[in-house]
Design a protein around this motif. Structure first.
Motif, PDB file in Angstrom:
ATOM      1  N   UNK A  33       7.883 -20.127  10.726  1.00 26.27           N
ATOM      2  CA  UNK A  33       8.503 -18.814  10.531  1.00 26.27           C
ATOM      3  C   UNK A  33       9.939 -18.803  11.006  1.00 26.27           C
ATOM      4  N   UNK A  34      10.115 -19.030  12.289  1.00 26.51           N
ATOM      5  CA  UNK A  34      11.440 -18.979  12.911  1.00 26.51           C
ATOM      6  C   UNK A  34      12.142 -20.331  12.771  1.00 26.51           C
ATOM      7  N   UNK A  35      13.266 -20.359  12.075  1.00 24.07           N
ATOM      8  CA  UNK A  35      13.975 -21.620  11.831  1.00 24.07           C
ATOM      9  C   UNK A  35      14.495 -22.261  13.116  1.00 24.07           C
ATOM     10  N   UNK A  36      14.634 -21.485  14.191  1.00 28.04           N
ATOM     11  CA  UNK A  36      15.114 -22.037  15.453  1.00 28.04           C
ATOM     12  C   UNK A  36      14.086 -22.982  16.087  1.00 28.04           C
ATOM     13  N   UNK A  59     -10.006 -13.209  17.827  1.00 29.29           N
ATOM     14  CA  UNK A  59      -8.587 -12.833  17.793  1.00 29.29           C
ATOM     15  C   UNK A  59      -8.047 -13.139  16.401  1.00 29.29           C
ATOM     16  N   UNK A  60      -7.278 -12.213  15.869  1.00 32.28           N
ATOM     17  CA  UNK A  60      -6.528 -12.464  14.636  1.00 32.28           C
ATOM     18  C   UNK A  60      -5.055 -12.483  14.993  1.00 32.28           C
ATOM     19  N   UNK A  61      -4.367 -13.515  14.571  1.00 36.59           N
ATOM     20  CA  UNK A  61      -2.923 -13.585  14.778  1.00 36.59           C
ATOM     21  C   UNK A  61      -2.261 -13.704  13.405  1.00 36.59           C
ATOM     22  N   UNK A  62      -1.247 -12.900  13.157  1.00 42.04           N
ATOM     23  CA  UNK A  62      -0.550 -12.964  11.872  1.00 42.04           C
ATOM     24  C   UNK A  62       0.957 -13.022  12.086  1.00 42.04           C
ATOM     25  N   UNK A  63       1.653 -13.516  11.098  1.00 35.31           N
ATOM     26  CA  UNK A  63       3.127 -13.583  11.098  1.00 35.31           C
ATOM     27  C   UNK A  63       3.659 -14.315  12.339  1.00 35.31           C
ATOM     28  N   UNK A  64       3.030 -15.419  12.699  1.00 31.84           N
ATOM     29  CA  UNK A  64       3.437 -16.184  13.880  1.00 31.84           C
ATOM     30  C   UNK A  64       4.919 -16.536  13.852  1.00 31.84           C
ATOM     31  N   UNK A  65       5.579 -16.321  14.963  1.00 35.71           N
ATOM     32  CA  UNK A  65       7.000 -16.617  15.237  1.00 35.71           C
ATOM     33  C   UNK A  65       7.962 -15.732  14.452  1.00 35.71           C
ATOM     34  N   UNK A  66       7.434 -14.836  13.627  1.00 36.65           N
ATOM     35  CA  UNK A  66       8.300 -13.953  12.839  1.00 36.65           C
ATOM     36  C   UNK A  66       8.456 -12.599  13.537  1.00 36.65           C
ATOM     37  N   UNK A  67       9.304 -11.748  12.975  1.00 35.61           N
ATOM     38  CA  UNK A  67       9.626 -10.461  13.583  1.00 35.61           C
ATOM     39  C   UNK A  67       8.394  -9.585  13.783  1.00 35.61           C
ATOM     40  N   UNK A 104       0.849 -11.232   5.585  1.00 35.12           N
ATOM     41  CA  UNK A 104       1.197 -12.518   6.181  1.00 35.12           C
ATOM     42  C   UNK A 104      -0.015 -13.405   6.396  1.00 35.12           C
ATOM     43  N   UNK A 105       0.221 -14.707   6.452  1.00 35.32           N
ATOM     44  CA  UNK A 105      -0.864 -15.654   6.709  1.00 35.32           C
ATOM     45  C   UNK A 105      -1.456 -15.409   8.101  1.00 35.32           C
TER      46      UNK A 105
END
Length: 288
Positions: free
Chosen positions: A23-26, A194-202, A225-226
């Motif tokens: 997600x996050x290009x950094x 636990x459900x986690x979505x949009x990891x590392x994104x806003x 989101x995935x």
């Protein structure tokens, strides 16, 4: 036996497995950037998607598509180039190559041909979600995407429900409500998940609760989101209890008697666990 020393001198080419940000290009490491710059070619799951990454880091290395629909054609081409001394970097759209993405068949072919396979560390959604989930981080098992058809999915979950490690799955936002419903039916409503979505994104988000709570939430809310699904492992008693159900009725009773229960107590307990009448269990136990 085969021995690989990844960084000794060799005239033969090398395959680099290069993780890309989820997600996050950094999150792209300096080493990954340098390998993509130094490679002869980049084998990409989707060249259009990877081009955005290459443009961001000013990487001009040419790409060749490599995905589930053309891997049989591409692999011999890549092996030929590697044997000629070229360096190939393989990437998927996001995260680690081969983890629910293309790559494994190419790795196998390279190992068979005696070509070095070098994996670079980097982002992977499952482990990232696991350590922030609050569930036990070890032991864990990674499954990836479950079958889409209900019958096949239920069959897989039925085999996994007694596993003690925390379990990690990937799922599409379009199917997650149905999948969580199936989890609650097979694993039990009170199992933590636990459900986690949009990891590392806003809009990164964690939903923590029981399977029943998550099922009810998803009945009223749509996710985007995935997604990663993380399921608490079965406790030892639950796992042993379910394993005993694989025994014959007589064997099950004998297991309980060996732990100190009387035959009467064991028959009553087996009847309860199996949803049977005590009379039927008694008859089965006393059959010659």
């Amino acid at each position: 036996m085969q021995k690989q020393k990844s960084f000794d001198s060799s005239s033969i080419g090398q395959l680099y497995l290069v993780p890309t940000p989820i997600g996050n290009l950094e999150d792209m490491s300096f080493r990954c950037i340098n390998i993509l710059k130094e490679a002869t070619i980049i084998a990409s799951e989707d060249t259009r998607n990877t081009q955005k990454l290459l443009n961001h880091f000013e990487i001009s290395t040419p790409q060749i598509s490599f995905h589930e629909h053309n891997y049989k054609e591409r692999i011999p081409q890549f092996i030929e180039r590697l044997e000629a001394g070229e360096m190939i970097a393989q990437v998927s759209d996001a995260g680690m190559p081969s983890i629910s993405d293309p790559g494994h068949e190419l790795v196998e072919a390279c190992i068979e041909a005696g070509i070095k396979v070098i994996a670079l560390p980097g982002p992977t959604a499952g482990i990232t979600a696991l350590i922030a989930s609050g569930l036990s981080p070890q032991p864990f098992t990674f499954y990836g995407f479950l079958p889409r058809k209900k019958k096949e999915q239920i069959e897989v979950l039925d085999k996994l429900k007694t596993a003690v490690p925390t379990q990690i799955f990937y799922e599409s936002p379009h199917r997650i409500a149905t999948t969580i419903k199936h989890f609650s039916e097979v694993f039990g409503e009170e199992r933590k998940a636990v459900i986690c979505r949009e990891l590392t994104k806003l809009h990164e988000e964690y939903l923590r609760g029981t399977l029943a709570e998550l099922r009810d939430y998803l009945a009223e809310h749509t996710l985007k989101g995935e997604c990663c699904i993380l399921i608490e492992g079965a406790d030892g008693a639950e796992s042993a209890e379910n394993a005993d159900l694989e025994l014959s009725i007589k064997e099950h009773i004998e297991v309980l008697m060996n732990t100190g229960s009387s035959s009467k107590e064991a028959i009553k307990e087996v009847a309860k666990l199996r949803g049977l009448k005590k009379q039927d269990v008694y008859k089965e136990f006393h059959v010659d």
